[in-house]
Write a protein that holds these residues in place. Structure first.
Motif, PDB file in Angstrom:
ATOM      1  N   SER A 187       0.855  -1.192   0.000  1.00 42.18           N
ATOM      2  CA  SER A 187       0.000   0.000   0.000  1.00 42.18           C
ATOM      3  C   SER A 187       0.885   1.234   0.000  1.00 42.18           C
ATOM      4  CB  SER A 187      -0.873   0.005   1.249  1.00 42.18           C
ATOM      5  OG  SER A 187      -0.075   0.271   2.381  1.00 42.18           O
ATOM      6  N   ASP A 217      -2.566   9.509   3.328  1.00 32.86           N
ATOM      7  CA  ASP A 217      -3.692   9.971   4.137  1.00 32.86           C
ATOM      8  C   ASP A 217      -3.215  10.559   5.452  1.00 32.86           C
ATOM      9  OD1 ASP A 217      -5.912   9.104   2.620  1.00 32.86           O
ATOM     10  OD2 ASP A 217      -5.260   7.072   3.055  1.00 32.86           O
ATOM     11  N   VAL A 218      -4.049  11.396   6.060  1.00 36.96           N
ATOM     12  CA  VAL A 218      -3.631  12.009   7.335  1.00 36.96           C
ATOM     13  C   VAL A 218      -3.251  10.995   8.399  1.00 36.96           C
ATOM     14  CG1 VAL A 218      -4.573  14.328   7.406  1.00 36.96           C
ATOM     15  CG2 VAL A 218      -6.052  12.405   7.985  1.00 36.96           C
ATOM     16  N   THR A 219      -3.990   9.914   8.493  1.00 37.36           N
ATOM     17  CA  THR A 219      -3.679   8.973   9.575  1.00 37.36           C
ATOM     18  C   THR A 219      -2.347   8.269   9.296  1.00 37.36           C
ATOM     19  OG1 THR A 219      -5.081   7.352   8.494  1.00 37.36           O
ATOM     20  CG2 THR A 219      -6.060   8.582  10.294  1.00 37.36           C
ATOM     21  N   THR A 220      -2.112   7.913   8.031  1.00 35.54           N
ATOM     22  CA  THR A 220      -0.840   7.290   7.679  1.00 35.54           C
ATOM     23  C   THR A 220       0.286   8.310   7.799  1.00 35.54           C
ATOM     24  OG1 THR A 220      -2.131   6.095   6.052  1.00 35.54           O
ATOM     25  CG2 THR A 220       0.238   5.804   5.961  1.00 35.54           C
ATOM     26  N   GLN A 223       1.353   8.573  11.271  1.00 34.56           N
ATOM     27  CA  GLN A 223       2.196   7.431  11.660  1.00 34.56           C
ATOM     28  C   GLN A 223       3.629   7.635  11.180  1.00 34.56           C
ATOM     29  OE1 GLN A 223       0.408   3.994   9.809  1.00 34.56           O
ATOM     30  NE2 GLN A 223      -1.225   3.802  11.315  1.00 34.56           N
ATOM     31  N   ASP A 226       5.469  10.453  13.110  1.00 33.78           N
ATOM     32  CA  ASP A 226       5.891   9.962  14.431  1.00 33.78           C
ATOM     33  C   ASP A 226       7.132   9.091  14.300  1.00 33.78           C
ATOM     34  OD1 ASP A 226       3.851  11.221  15.722  1.00 33.78           O
ATOM     35  OD2 ASP A 226       2.556   9.464  15.888  1.00 33.78           O
TER      36      ASP A 226
ATOM     37  N   GLU B  59     -10.235   8.030   4.161  1.00 34.40           N
ATOM     38  CA  GLU B  59      -8.910   7.694   3.656  1.00 34.40           C
ATOM     39  C   GLU B  59      -8.934   7.273   2.194  1.00 34.40           C
ATOM     40  OE1 GLU B  59      -6.158   5.855   6.990  1.00 34.40           O
ATOM     41  OE2 GLU B  59      -8.261   5.565   7.441  1.00 34.40           O
ATOM     42  N   SER B  60      -7.759   7.341   1.591  1.00 38.99           N
ATOM     43  CA  SER B  60      -7.610   6.976   0.191  1.00 38.99           C
ATOM     44  C   SER B  60      -8.210   5.595  -0.067  1.00 38.99           C
ATOM     45  CB  SER B  60      -6.113   6.969  -0.155  1.00 38.99           C
ATOM     46  OG  SER B  60      -5.956   6.695  -1.507  1.00 38.99           O
ATOM     47  N   HIS B 228      -9.568  15.153   1.131  1.00 38.29           N
ATOM     48  CA  HIS B 228      -9.028  14.474   2.309  1.00 38.29           C
ATOM     49  C   HIS B 228      -8.348  15.451   3.260  1.00 38.29           C
ATOM     50  CE1 HIS B 228      -5.711  14.169  -0.639  1.00 38.29           C
ATOM     51  NE2 HIS B 228      -5.058  14.619   0.397  1.00 38.29           N
ATOM     52  N   TYR B 265     -13.513   6.352  14.490  1.00 40.66           N
ATOM     53  CA  TYR B 265     -12.685   6.644  13.315  1.00 40.66           C
ATOM     54  C   TYR B 265     -12.564   8.153  13.111  1.00 40.66           C
ATOM     55  CZ  TYR B 265     -11.131   7.027   8.495  1.00 40.66           C
ATOM     56  OH  TYR B 265     -10.440   7.381   7.358  1.00 40.66           O
ATOM     57  N   ALA B 268     -10.080   9.539  15.464  1.00 44.04           N
ATOM     58  CA  ALA B 268      -8.695   9.310  15.039  1.00 44.04           C
ATOM     59  C   ALA B 268      -8.303  10.259  13.895  1.00 44.04           C
ATOM     60  CB  ALA B 268      -8.519   7.856  14.603  1.00 44.04           C
ATOM     61  N   LEU B 269      -9.229  10.508  12.989  1.00 45.13           N
ATOM     62  CA  LEU B 269      -8.946  11.450  11.899  1.00 45.13           C
ATOM     63  C   LEU B 269      -8.629  12.833  12.460  1.00 45.13           C
ATOM     64  CD1 LEU B 269     -11.624  10.968   9.070  1.00 45.13           C
ATOM     65  CD2 LEU B 269      -9.197  10.449   8.950  1.00 45.13           C
ATOM     66  N   LYS B 286      -3.478   7.666  18.618  1.00 46.82           N
ATOM     67  CA  LYS B 286      -2.774   7.201  17.432  1.00 46.82           C
ATOM     68  C   LYS B 286      -3.550   6.062  16.812  1.00 46.82           C
ATOM     69  CE  LYS B 286       1.486   9.058  18.832  1.00 46.82           C
ATOM     70  NZ  LYS B 286       2.777   8.986  19.426  1.00 46.82           N
ATOM     71  N   LEU B 287      -3.727   6.130  15.524  1.00 47.92           N
ATOM     72  CA  LEU B 287      -4.480   5.084  14.843  1.00 47.92           C
ATOM     73  C   LEU B 287      -3.491   4.071  14.280  1.00 47.92           C
ATOM     74  CD1 LEU B 287      -7.252   4.138  13.902  1.00 47.92           C
ATOM     75  CD2 LEU B 287      -6.951   5.491  11.853  1.00 47.92           C
ATOM     76  N   PRO B 288      -3.523   2.849  14.775  1.00 49.37           N
ATOM     77  CA  PRO B 288      -2.579   1.854  14.273  1.00 49.37           C
ATOM     78  C   PRO B 288      -3.097   1.214  12.992  1.00 49.37           C
ATOM     79  CG  PRO B 288      -3.924   0.882  15.985  1.00 49.37           C
ATOM     80  CD  PRO B 288      -4.405   2.299  15.804  1.00 49.37           C
ATOM     81  N   GLY B 289      -2.208   0.520  12.302  1.00 55.57           N
ATOM     82  CA  GLY B 289      -2.614  -0.307  11.169  1.00 55.57           C
ATOM     83  C   GLY B 289      -3.005   0.478   9.936  1.00 55.57           C
ATOM     84  N   GLU B 290      -3.553  -0.261   8.996  1.00 56.79           N
ATOM     85  CA  GLU B 290      -3.879   0.296   7.700  1.00 56.79           C
ATOM     86  C   GLU B 290      -5.381   0.196   7.441  1.00 56.79           C
ATOM     87  OE1 GLU B 290      -1.448   0.150   4.675  1.00 56.79           O
ATOM     88  OE2 GLU B 290       0.340   0.005   5.926  1.00 56.79           O
ATOM     89  N   VAL B 291      -5.839   0.964   6.456  1.00 60.37           N
ATOM     90  CA  VAL B 291      -7.244   0.914   6.074  1.00 60.37           C
ATOM     91  C   VAL B 291      -7.596  -0.515   5.667  1.00 60.37           C
ATOM     92  CG1 VAL B 291      -8.987   1.995   4.631  1.00 60.37           C
ATOM     93  CG2 VAL B 291      -6.826   3.147   5.026  1.00 60.37           C
ATOM     94  N   ARG B 306      -8.953  -1.727  14.098  1.00 59.01           N
ATOM     95  CA  ARG B 306      -8.096  -0.598  14.434  1.00 59.01           C
ATOM     96  C   ARG B 306      -8.674   0.225  15.584  1.00 59.01           C
ATOM     97  NH1 ARG B 306      -7.334   2.671   8.998  1.00 59.01           N
ATOM     98  NH2 ARG B 306      -5.305   3.252   9.842  1.00 59.01           N
TER      99      ARG B 306
END
Ligand SMILES: Nc1ncnc2c1ncn2[C@@H]1O[C@H](COP(=O)(O)OP(=O)(O)OP(=O)(O)O)[C@@H](O)[C@H]1O
Ligand SMILES: Nc1ncnc2c1ncn2[C@@H]1O[C@H](COP(=O)(O)OP(=O)(O)OP(=O)(O)O)[C@@H](O)[C@H]1O
Ligand SMILES: [Mg+2]
Ligand SMILES: [Mg+2]
Lengths: 359, 347
Positions: A187, A217-220, A223, A226, B59-60, B228, B265, B268-269, B286-291, B306
């Motif tokens: 990804s 994306d903002v959340t990625t 990450q 950080d 998210e994308s 976004h 969600y 987290a955004l 903090k939001l872990p992992g991926e979509v 997540r």
């Protein structure tokens, strides 16, 4: 820590806290339609073990500055004038102060063994487009491993071990499986992590990160930011963080250089840039963005006009046609020199000094 | 079943989307075993009021573009209903219309695309680009056409003299204005703006946002604004819808959604927004992992792997959208019970 090793040919204020010194750098591209003057006298110091942000609108020369330092410019580019000095800190493991050697990067042949040794191992770069800089036909493991083998003189098995360790460090889940993956199987966020892993693979002193999160994306993005901050603190790296996102700059950087049309127009530590900006361009950039979390609806203040194309040349301060503080007879005649307005805060603008740049 | 998000086709509503689905077949890739399905939009519910801007974020890959295009019938929906309050015909079901019927509706719905560099045909002059909808719909010709194009260019802040030029002679912001002029040509009611400023520099972005706001005011336009960048969305939207893996997870008035989110969600955004203030670096969440994958989404609530608040029920049961507070919907089993953080206010 105030060790200074000055060579007769460079300035005498060289300090161990600076890792790269860029002086009056000019980078031009020779193209079919003329000369594109991408950099017109870029001068700034990159502090060691810190995160320096470079911001500015598209085309202002952020990437070209990094590529010039890396000596990775395309053939059409020439550097007619300028100096880039790399203050090479001999690595001695524990990160304590060590002797510094000055390397004049522009004197090195772009194909020489010396620049190749420096590139990757001491100066590394994460490129703006991850897809175009990862080779689609090799696995992630092979690509990172290759750099390690090249610079660290280890065999393939050991390179793979180190690759797995780095992938783990950049937060890839299941790094053992990841080394066998091809770039298209990842990804966007994972690709970006792979790019960072590749940049870090040889534990460089300076990492140029060119828009490393812009496509995410903002959340990625959060990450990855950080992660980069943690790694920077942990490894004591210098990061040059290139972006046009002022939010990201505020989150990441210790100091900021603002570029406009191939020049640094303001440089200062992070707080003065956001709370006490001097250059009208810096102020204009800050005013043009919406601030999340402000309840009142304020109309945005765009910067008028557009960035002029680099093939044309503008008399006087290059920002004057768009500037709200334009002073006729002054700003359209001469180029302002860079002056210090406060400790470590420099600006190029006639509002602060009449000093004219010597051509 | 009457879905709570759907207004009852009131007069102040322009568009109602109910249980909208758009699936794409996929071949190859990691799914070696035959053909799979991407559920790009998988049961989307929302409505857009006349004259408002509804922001659509997520998210994308969560299906924003697909939703926008399917609503406009630029793509065939796999299922669901799209009701449009046409100024002449009243409420019509777009998903039932044939080509010819759509032709009568289309002038009222326009789209502005994300990429100002590839969305304009490089071989067409600005005049042809902007006049094309007028010509196709036989609205004007000759001098009248010329005058109308000149007027449209003026409206978006371009000089009419530019008419004979080609797109390559314009900057990104100028090209986006050309796209906007074209979208305005037929006096639309609804404009779907798909990331209209994402490819632009901040300074140009501000010009285009201001322009969109002015045009909305002057021409009583309604926007479905896909983006976004949460700062831009907060600035321009009256209400905001949040999507996650093809579904709506939250919808509310902008301030309610940003300051008192009701879905983890969204929380987290909001925490991830990079604030242009070096004193606001702390990120509490903090939001872990991926979509999650739209090909093989998780069981139950798609967000549960997540989610920091997930309980057993979240992995087994799909939470329905419910109204938690007036005009505030959330698809979370614990909506209303959790004490979620909104965006940190800027001083
Ligand atoms: N290979 C090239 N040939 C000709 N001109 C070039 C080349 N690469 C860069 N330039 C020009 O040099 C200038 C600086 O480009 P650069 O890529 O450094 O901008 P940037 O600040 O990184 O912009 P962005 O934010 O869009 O990445 C631009 O005017 C660009 O057109
Ligand atoms: N024509 C297509 N064929 C197959 N899959 C598609 C097609 N168009 C979109 N998809 C898939 O549908 C999902 C939703 O895509 P879409 O472009 O709507 O997302 P988005 O929210 O607009 O993302 P972005 O923010 O990246 O623009 C993605 O998984 C995408 O890969
Ligand atoms: Mg660049
Ligand atoms: Mg999209």
């Amino acid at each position: 820590m105030s060790e200074t090793i000055g060579s007769p040919t460079t300035t005498t204020t060289t300090s161990a806290e600076i890792i790269l010194r860029i002086k009056d750098l000019h980078t031009y591209f020779y193209t079919d339609i003329g000369i594109s003057k991408a950099l017109n006298g870029v001068t700034f110091d990159i502090p060691s073990r810190k995160v320096l942000g470079i911001v500015g609108e598209s085309g202002c020369g952020k990437s070209v500055t990094a590529l010039s330092c890396m000596r990775l410019l395309p053939r059409s580019a020439k550097i007619p004038k300028g100096e880039i000095t790399f203050f090479r800190h001999k690595k001695n493991g524990n990160g304590s102060a060590a002797p510094v050697e000055e390397v004049d990067l522009l004197k090195l042949d772009t194909m020489s063994q010396e620049i190749r040794n420096i590139r990757g191992a001491e100066l590394a770069m994460i490129f703006q487009e991850p897809m175009s800089s990862l080779n689609p036909s090799y696995t992630i493991g092979d690509q990172i491993g290759e750099a390690i083998i090249l610079h660290q003189n280890v065999d393939k098995a050991e390179a793979e071990n180190r690759t797995i360790k780095i992938l783990d460090q950049v937060g890839m889940s299941n790094p053992k499986a990841m080394v066998k993956r091809f770039p298209h199987e990842l990804s966007g966020g994972m690709r970006q992590r792979a790019m960072i892993a590749m940049g870090l693979s040889c534990n460089p002193s300076v990492l140029f990160a060119d828009e490393p999160t812009t496509a995410l994306d903002v959340t990625t993005e959060a990450q990855i930011l950080d992660l980069m901050r943690d790694l920077q603190a942990q490894l004591g790296m210098t990061i040059v963080f290139i972006t046009h996102n002022l939010g990201v700059v505020a989150q990441m950087c210790d100091s900021v250089a603002v570029m406009y049309l191939g020049r640094i127009v303001e440089q200062a530590s992070i707080e003065p840039i956001f709370y006490n900006p001097k250059h009208p361009y810096t102020k204009a950039l800050l005013n043009s963005i919406p601030h999340a979390g402000s309840r009142e609806h304020k109309r945005l203040l765009p910067i008028r006009g557009v960035v002029p194309d680099p093939y044309s040349s503008i008399k006087g301060c290059p920002f004057h046609p768009r500037c709200n503080s334009f002073m006729p007879g002054k700003c359209d005649v001469n180029v302002p020199a860079t002056v210090t307005v406060d400790n470590g805060h420099t600006v190029r603008c006639f509002l602060y000094s009449d000093e004219v740049e010597q051509q | 079943m009457i879905d709570p998000v759907i207004a009852q086709s009131g007069d102040d509503v322009l568009l109602e989307v109910k249980d909208l689905k758009k699936y794409f077949p996929v071949r190859g890739g990691f799914i070696k075993k035959g053909v799979g399905t991407v559920k790009a939009v998988d049961g989307l519910n929302l409505f857009v009021k006349k004259g408002e801007t509804l922001g659509l974020v997520g998210e994308s890959g969560c299906g924003k573009t697909t939703a926008g295009r399917t609503i406009m019938r630029l793509m065939e929906p796999t299922g669901g209903t799209i009701r449009f309050n046409d100024p002449k015909q009243g409420w019509v079901n777009l998903e039932k219309m044939n080509r010819q019927q759509m032709r009568a509706i289309r002038p009222n719905m326009q789209i502005i695309f994300q990429d100002p560099f590839s969305s304009l045909d490089p071989r067409m002059t600005v005049f042809r680009i902007v006049s094309e909808p007028l010509v196709i719909n036989k609205v004007a010709s000759g001098q009248e056409l010329n005058d109308r194009v000149a007027e449209l260019l003026r409206v978006v802040g371009l000089r009419p003299e530019y008419m004979s030029r080609y797109p390559h002679a314009f900057s990104g912001g100028q090209r986006q204005r050309i796209g906007i002029a074209r979208a305005l040509a037929l006096n639309p009611k609804l404009i779907v703006c798909d990331e209209p400023v994402s490819a632009l520099d901040v300074s140009i972005q501000a010009q285009v946002i201001n322009l969109l706001e002015d045009l909305q005011h002057d021409f009583k336009l309604t926007y479905l604004f896909v983006a976004h960048d949460l700062s831009v969305v907060e600035h321009i939207s009256n209400r905001v819808a949040v999507m996650y893996v093809g579904r709506l997870v939250e919808l509310a008035k902008t301030d309610d959604l940003y300051y008192t989110p009701q879905h983890p969600y969204t929380e987290a955004l909001m925490a991830a927004v990079p604030k242009p203030d070096p004193h606001m670096r702390d990120r509490p969440i903090k939001l872990p992992g991926e979509v999650a994958s739209a090909i093989k989404p998780p069981s139950g609530c798609y967000f549960h792997p997540r989610c920091r608040y997930a309980k057993d029920i979240c992995s087994t049961e799909d939470p329905p959208l419910k109204m938690v507070r007036p005009e505030h919907w959330s698809a979370c089993h614990f909506a209303g019970e959790l004490n979620l953080r909104g965006i940190v206010p800027t001083n």
